[in-house]
Design a protein around this motif. Structure first.
Motif, PDB file in Angstrom:
ATOM      1  N   TYR A 254      47.888  39.622  53.586  1.00 13.08           N
ATOM      2  CA  TYR A 254      47.776  38.311  52.955  1.00 13.08           C
ATOM      3  C   TYR A 254      46.806  38.433  51.772  1.00 13.08           C
ATOM      4  N   VAL A 255      47.267  38.121  50.579  1.00 11.19           N
ATOM      5  CA  VAL A 255      46.421  38.293  49.379  1.00 11.19           C
ATOM      6  C   VAL A 255      46.248  36.964  48.641  1.00 11.19           C
ATOM      7  N   ARG A 256      44.973  36.664  48.351  1.00  6.11           N
ATOM      8  CA  ARG A 256      44.669  35.491  47.508  1.00  6.11           C
ATOM      9  C   ARG A 256      43.988  35.982  46.235  1.00  6.11           C
ATOM     10  N   ARG A 257      44.444  35.518  45.096  1.00  2.40           N
ATOM     11  CA  ARG A 257      43.821  35.920  43.822  1.00  2.40           C
ATOM     12  C   ARG A 257      42.753  34.901  43.443  1.00  2.40           C
ATOM     13  N   ILE A 258      41.512  35.393  43.291  1.00  2.00           N
ATOM     14  CA  ILE A 258      40.409  34.500  42.958  1.00  2.00           C
ATOM     15  C   ILE A 258      39.824  34.946  41.612  1.00  2.00           C
ATOM     16  N   PRO A 259      39.957  34.113  40.567  1.00  2.00           N
ATOM     17  CA  PRO A 259      39.426  34.526  39.258  1.00  2.00           C
ATOM     18  C   PRO A 259      37.933  34.859  39.347  1.00  2.00           C
ATOM     19  N   LEU A 260      37.514  35.889  38.649  1.00  2.00           N
ATOM     20  CA  LEU A 260      36.131  36.382  38.759  1.00  2.00           C
ATOM     21  C   LEU A 260      35.103  35.321  38.328  1.00  2.00           C
ATOM     22  N   GLU A 261      35.515  34.440  37.398  1.00  2.00           N
ATOM     23  CA  GLU A 261      34.579  33.411  36.922  1.00  2.00           C
ATOM     24  C   GLU A 261      34.132  32.485  38.048  1.00  2.00           C
ATOM     25  N   LEU A 262      34.929  32.414  39.121  1.00  2.00           N
ATOM     26  CA  LEU A 262      34.577  31.493  40.209  1.00  2.00           C
ATOM     27  C   LEU A 262      33.503  32.061  41.133  1.00  2.00           C
ATOM     28  N   ILE A 263      33.139  33.333  40.900  1.00  2.00           N
ATOM     29  CA  ILE A 263      32.163  33.961  41.795  1.00  2.00           C
ATOM     30  C   ILE A 263      30.760  33.848  41.188  1.00  2.00           C
ATOM     31  N   PRO A 264      29.803  33.313  41.954  1.00  2.00           N
ATOM     32  CA  PRO A 264      28.464  33.074  41.393  1.00  2.00           C
ATOM     33  C   PRO A 264      27.798  34.354  40.890  1.00  2.00           C
ATOM     34  N   GLU A 265      27.001  34.230  39.827  1.00  2.00           N
ATOM     35  CA  GLU A 265      26.313  35.395  39.253  1.00  2.00           C
ATOM     36  C   GLU A 265      25.020  35.704  39.995  1.00  2.00           C
ATOM     37  N   ASP A 266      24.369  34.666  40.483  1.00  2.00           N
ATOM     38  CA  ASP A 266      23.104  34.852  41.180  1.00  2.00           C
ATOM     39  C   ASP A 266      23.343  35.614  42.499  1.00  2.00           C
ATOM     40  N   GLU A 267      22.454  36.585  42.801  1.00  2.00           N
ATOM     41  CA  GLU A 267      22.680  37.458  43.961  1.00  2.00           C
ATOM     42  C   GLU A 267      22.772  36.685  45.282  1.00  2.00           C
TER      43      GLU A 267
END
Ligand SMILES: CC/C=C\C/C=C\C/C=C\C/C=C\C/C=C\C/C=C\CCC(=O)SCCNC(=O)CCNC(=O)[C@H](O)C(C)(C)COP(=O)(O)OP(=O)(O)OC[C@H]1O[C@@H](n2cnc3c(N)ncnc32)[C@H](O)[C@@H]1OP(=O)(O)O
Ligand code: TJR
Length: 377
Positions: A254-267
């Protein structure tokens, strides 16, 4: 058992497959070594050559899965994301509970045309495995010691080098860091509890640092994270030896594509995001356990003939000289030569068995067996 199935289970067939893999692999490793001077003249040309050489090795294992064992690989995914697969760089996050999960990953790489360039954050020990490990060196695979103090610099540096990679690649990250065992699951859930995190039923607690450094280093290079969840029908527990014996398995991804911009930059926020992702992955596995399928539509790419053609090519090339050699050997009548040849073949068989052992969960490392991993073998 049918005749074909009987044939596939014969030791002689396994010997032939392993011989072709071993000899072609070593020839390709040697060719890869010869590309070193090309790096000095044109790095991009050397990379493109290595992608194709690597394909010749990895696609043999894919051929065993797709054509020899006939294993079915079904993809559940959103039809809107499907056309992008293989056309962009991506970070793949996959669960790590099966001995052949990497091979199912390779199968999808093959079907979307990125097998030769596919990458992974791999434990350093795999770099020393002949053929595959040596091939990875030339593919610029990122290795880690699973010791953050040492990895933070080296992993980041290796990832930065991929920024100008000339062909689309998928970078695989097993955030659990090791394969699922009941003991490791128990330990990692103790860690989850001590950190106030929700428990997972089907996954180990993800290690967040590698994910964060990967996302940060590949921002602007990779377009998306492919959140991938793998399982096998009817509680199958597939093995590489099973595939060699021609056993057919049924993989569902099962694969979901999540655009990288949606991932927070802060660790810290990125770590929280990953923990949430694993909660969702757990719920997909729960859905699979209850219904026997993942949510969403099936969009399976068909298997392509190239892996089989590649295998047939190497077989034709290498089996003829083997036949000649055997004929000469027997007709020579020299006991010493025959004994020496048997010894070489036995050593090669043991070597291949050791390589197959690398995929076996019962031989897994102790990493993750203790809350603070001191034993990092
Ligand atoms: C359309 C189709 C889509 C998809 C197709 C699918 C796939 C195809 C894609 C590509 C294919 C490509 C190649 C495949 C081929 C072959 C691959 C084969 C194998 C290679 C795989 C491996 O080798 S896996 C092992 C190596 N990789 C990793 O470990 C990655 C994950 N790990 C990390 O990211 C780590 O952070 C690290 C390695 C960078 C550093 O390790 P370290 O141990 O130092 O980790 P941490 O600092 O994170 O750990 C300390 C923190 O963890 C807490 N802790 C302690 N004990 C535990 C425990 N038991 N469980 C969980 N957490 C634990 C501890 O408290 C620390 O917490 P902090 O709060 O301080 O973070
Ligand atoms: C053509 C086919 C010929 C088949 C015969 C030849 C077999 C050669 C097999 C070579 C396999 C080497 C590839 C290594 C991939 C292993 C993937 C893997 O799963 O690694 C485990 C790590 O992620 C985590 O390690 P653990 O901490 O769980 O320990």
């Amino acid at each position: 058992m049918g005749l074909l199935q009987l044939l596939k289970s014969q030791f002689l067939c396994h010997l032939i497959i392993c011989y072709v893999f071993l000899v072609s692999g070593l020839i390709i490793n040697l060719l890869q070594l010869c590309t070193l001077p090309v790096w000095l003249v044109s790095k991009q040309l050397a990379r493109r050559i290595n992608i194709r050489l690597a394909y010749c090795i990895s696609s043999q294992m894919v051929a065993i899965l797709e054509w020899w064992s006939g294993t079915e690989c079904t993809l559940y995914t959103d039809p809107k994301s499907y056309p992008l697969y293989g056309k962009e760089n991506a970070i793949v996050v996959l669960n790590h509970a099966f001995e052949i999960d990497f091979l199912c990953g390779w199968t999808f790489c093959e079907r979307f045309g990125v097998l030769g360039s596919s990458k992974v954050l791999a434990k350093k020990q795999l770099a020393y495995v002949p053929i595959i490990g040596w091939m990875w060196y030339f593919l610029e695979i990122v290795f880690c010691k699973r010791k953050w103090e040492e990895d933070r610099r080296t992993v980041n540096e290796s990832l930065e080098k991929l920024r100008d990679y000339p062909e689309n690649f998928w970078f695989l990250l097993y955030c659990e860091g090791t394969r699922f065992t009941p003991k490791k699951h128990q330990v990692s859930m103790q860690v989850a509890e001590s950190k106030g995190l929700s428990k997972l039923k089907y996954h180990l607690l993800p290690r967040t640092k590698g994910f964060w450094v990967t996302v940060q280093s590949l921002r602007g290079t990779a377009a998306a994270v492919y959140d991938s969840t793998l399982n096998f029908r009817n509680n199958e527990m597939p093995t590489l030896l099973g595939l060699l014996n021609g056993k057919k398995y049924h993989a569902d991804l099962y694969v979901r594509r999540i655009p990288l911009e949606l991932i927070p930059e802060d660790e810290k926020e990125c770590a929280e995001w990953l923990h949430k992702l694993y909660q969702e992955k757990d719920s997909f596995q729960e859905h699979y356990a209850k219904t026997g399928r993942f949510p969403g539509p099936i969009m399976s790419p068909p298997r392509r003939p190239w892996s089989l053609i590649n295998w047939l090519f190497w077989s034709c090339l290498l089996l003829y000289p083997l036949g000649l050699l055997l004929t000469q050997l027997i007709s020579s009548g020299s006991v010493f030569t025959i004994v020496a040849s048997v010894a070489v073949c036995s050593a090669a068989s043991l070597g291949v068995r050791w390589m197959i052992g690398q995929t076996e969960i019962k031989r897994a490392s102790n990493y993750g067996n203790k809350e603070v991993s001191l034993n990092n073998n």
